[in-house]
Design an enzyme around this catalytic site. Structure first.
Site, mmCIF file in Angstrom:
data_model
loop_
_atom_site.group_PDB
_atom_site.id
_atom_site.type_symbol
_atom_site.label_atom_id
_atom_site.label_comp_id
_atom_site.label_asym_id
_atom_site.label_seq_id
_atom_site.Cartn_x
_atom_site.Cartn_y
_atom_site.Cartn_z
ATOM 1 N N ASP A 175 97.404 75.565 39.358
ATOM 2 C CA ASP A 175 97.848 76.770 38.946
ATOM 3 C C ASP A 175 96.598 77.964 39.136
ATOM 4 O O ASP A 175 96.961 79.082 38.780
ATOM 5 C CB ASP A 175 98.050 76.760 37.196
ATOM 6 N N TYR A 227 85.948 79.457 42.192
ATOM 7 C CA TYR A 227 85.493 78.155 42.173
ATOM 8 C C TYR A 227 84.291 78.219 43.020
ATOM 9 O O TYR A 227 83.421 77.473 42.886
ATOM 10 C CB TYR A 227 86.341 76.827 42.521
HETATM 11 C C1 G6P Z 1 92.413 76.252 35.751
HETATM 12 C C2 G6P Z 1 92.500 75.041 36.852
HETATM 13 C C3 G6P Z 1 92.626 73.609 36.353
HETATM 14 C C4 G6P Z 1 91.831 73.385 35.125
HETATM 15 C C5 G6P Z 1 91.970 74.595 34.138
HETATM 16 C C6 G6P Z 1 91.585 74.227 32.828
HETATM 17 O O1 G6P Z 1 93.636 76.405 35.540
HETATM 18 O O2 G6P Z 1 93.194 75.094 37.949
HETATM 19 O O3 G6P Z 1 92.412 72.846 37.565
HETATM 20 O O4 G6P Z 1 92.245 72.109 34.709
HETATM 21 O O5 G6P Z 1 91.671 75.782 34.835
HETATM 22 O O6 G6P Z 1 90.198 74.434 32.715
HETATM 23 P P1 G6P Z 1 89.541 74.153 31.045
HETATM 24 O O7 G6P Z 1 88.442 74.072 31.327
HETATM 25 O O8 G6P Z 1 90.275 75.402 30.340
HETATM 26 O O9 G6P Z 1 90.094 72.728 30.586
HETATM 27 MN MN MN Z 2 93.419 73.596 39.245
#
Ligand code: G6P
Ligand code: MN
Length: 441
Positions: free
Chosen positions: A172, A264
């Protein structure tokens, strides 16, 4: 003719994202009706409160939907149209280790980038494969829409060992950032933007962003971001660490004068700064446990106690909307254009033909048709080749049980400064992952 009703299993039913998925499904039953909704998890205790709260919600919206919560794969995967997979092998406990071991050695402690993501990848592959095998055994015509991280490594492995499986790997993040960019550009929705995007998962760039009349929006978005990063208001990010990430994008952008990179790249371009900002004793895993996880379980308990969801509003987030949009596009052949992870097969002309990349695709009832990206600039290409090689070496290591391949993967990664530190990391990760990794020789 009565509209087809769908049957969905959420694999990783105990995830903190499950209530959001169920809320979003309930909010669009008119367009995407359900006959069955299954939550499946290997951890019964964790799934139980989430399932009970979701059962109440589901009953309030459409009591005719069969609601099942189970730890039995046969029950979970029988008579299914879609599996929404979002499993976390080893749970947040292991995420914490991924992050803290990296930081102990002075490296970026992030779950999908750098050494933490490599360690996580070595755990995830087997878990996704098992679920895919169950799905193919009990519902061979179903699609798996797979959020499981680290998405790049998982996608690379699955396409190598199950090349014909009906699985689409998704993330996402591109659309979360597009939401931000749409706000910056003064648009109501990201869907008002026409974009060109390419890269790997958590490693991509927007090379073109236009409004409906064809005006180039990149200069306006870049000018804003150079000053403020990705954030458009204090509330954009749920937690402080995401604000820091959005802020740091200013520095990432400065390196790259033409495109808009994923947030990222912080980790790949400025690993030293990121490590300096990090607290080795309190990482993102701790923040998630103390924040999102606590809140989700608290709300679920409250709903169970009251026997109703009254007083709560349906929460519809991007994470859930995206996967439902994809299921909808596959079911109704909508040809919606979505950024997804797929095999290159010549889309990027000067990049590995077999590599799994992230690009816009047209979604039809038969799967994905990719857009052509063409040639890419040397800077992006070089970075992608290094990262892709790292991911391929991880999958080699997993498949061949090779200590050496994993050492090479860690050495290749931009977040690891030397082969010496790569080896120290590897030995610590092996120790921590005894219950999850194949034994390396
Ligand atoms: C974004 C990335 C995901 C990730 C998420 C959660 O949505 O696309 O791949 O898992 O962030 O990050 P968090 O640190 O909140 O668990
Ligand atoms: Mn992701």
């Amino acid at each position: 003719m009565e509209k087809k009703k769908f049957s969905i299993v959420v694999a990783g039913g105990g995830s903190t994202y499950t209530p959001e998925i169920v809320c979003s499904l309930m909010s669009q039953l008119d367009r995407f009706p359900l006959r069955k909704l299954v939550l499946y998890d290997i951890d019964e205790q964790r799934q139980q409160p989430i399932a009970e709260a979701c059962r109440i919600l589901c009953r309030e919206y459409d009591p005719s939907i069969e609601f099942i919560a189970t730890t039995d794969p046969k029950e979970a995967y029988t008579d299914i149209d879609f599996c929404f997979a979002q499993i976390r092998v080893g749970g947040l406990k292991m995420r914490e280790k991924d992050e803290k071991i990296a930081l102990k050695h002075g490296c970026v402690g992030q779950e999908t980038c750098g050494p933490g993501g490599i360690a996580y990848g070595m755990r995830s592959i087997q878990g996704v494969l098992e679920n895919l095998d169950y799905m193919e055994k009990y519902s061979p015509n179903a699609w798996m829409l797979n959020y499981t991280n680290p998405a790049s490594i998982v996608a690379e492995a699955i396409q190598r060992v199950r090349p014909h499986s009906k699985i689409i790997n998704i993330c996402d993040q591109p659309l979360l950032l597009e939401d931000q960019m749409a706000k910056i550009a003064g648009l109501k929705s990201r869907k008002e933007m026409d974009v060109r995007y390419f890269g790997l998962n958590h490693f991509g760039w927007w090379s073109e962003i236009k409004d409906q009349e064809g005006h180039d929006l990149i200069p306006k978005i870049r000018a804003y971001m150079l000053e403020h990063g990705f954030a458009t208001s204090k509330e954009d990010a749920a937690d402080e660490s995401w604000n820091t990430t959005y802020e740091k994008v200013k520095d990432v952008l400065a390196v790259d004068p033409d495109m808009i990179p994923s947030s990222y790249f912080n980790y790949y371009f400025y690993p030293d700064d990121i490590v300096k900002q990090s607290n080795p004793n309190y990482t993102r895993a701790n923040e998630v446990v103390d924040g999102r996880e606590k809140m989700v379980f608290y709300i679920c308990q409250d709903i169970i106690q009251k026997g109703t969801t009254k007083g709560y509003e349906l929460y519809i987030g991007d994470h859930a909307s995206f996967v439902i949009d994809l299921a909808y596009a596959l079911s109704y052949n909508t040809h919606e254009r979505m950024i997804l992870i797929t095999k290159n097969e010549g889309s990027i002309h000067d990049f590995d033909y077999d590599a799994m990349i992230e690009i816009p695709c047209i979604v039809t009832k038969d799967g994905l048709e990719k857009v052509t990206i063409g040639k890419i600039p040397t800077f992006q290409k070089g970075l992608m080749e290094q990262q892709k090689s790292c991911e391929i070496l991880v999958v080699d290591a997993w498949q061949q049980h090779s200590y050496h391949k994993l050492w090479q993967a860690l050495t290749m990664n931009r977040c690891v400064p030397s082969a010496k530190i790569a080896k120290e990391l590897l030995d610590d990760y092996i120790e921590a992952n005894q219950d999850y990794w194949p034994e390396l020789k």
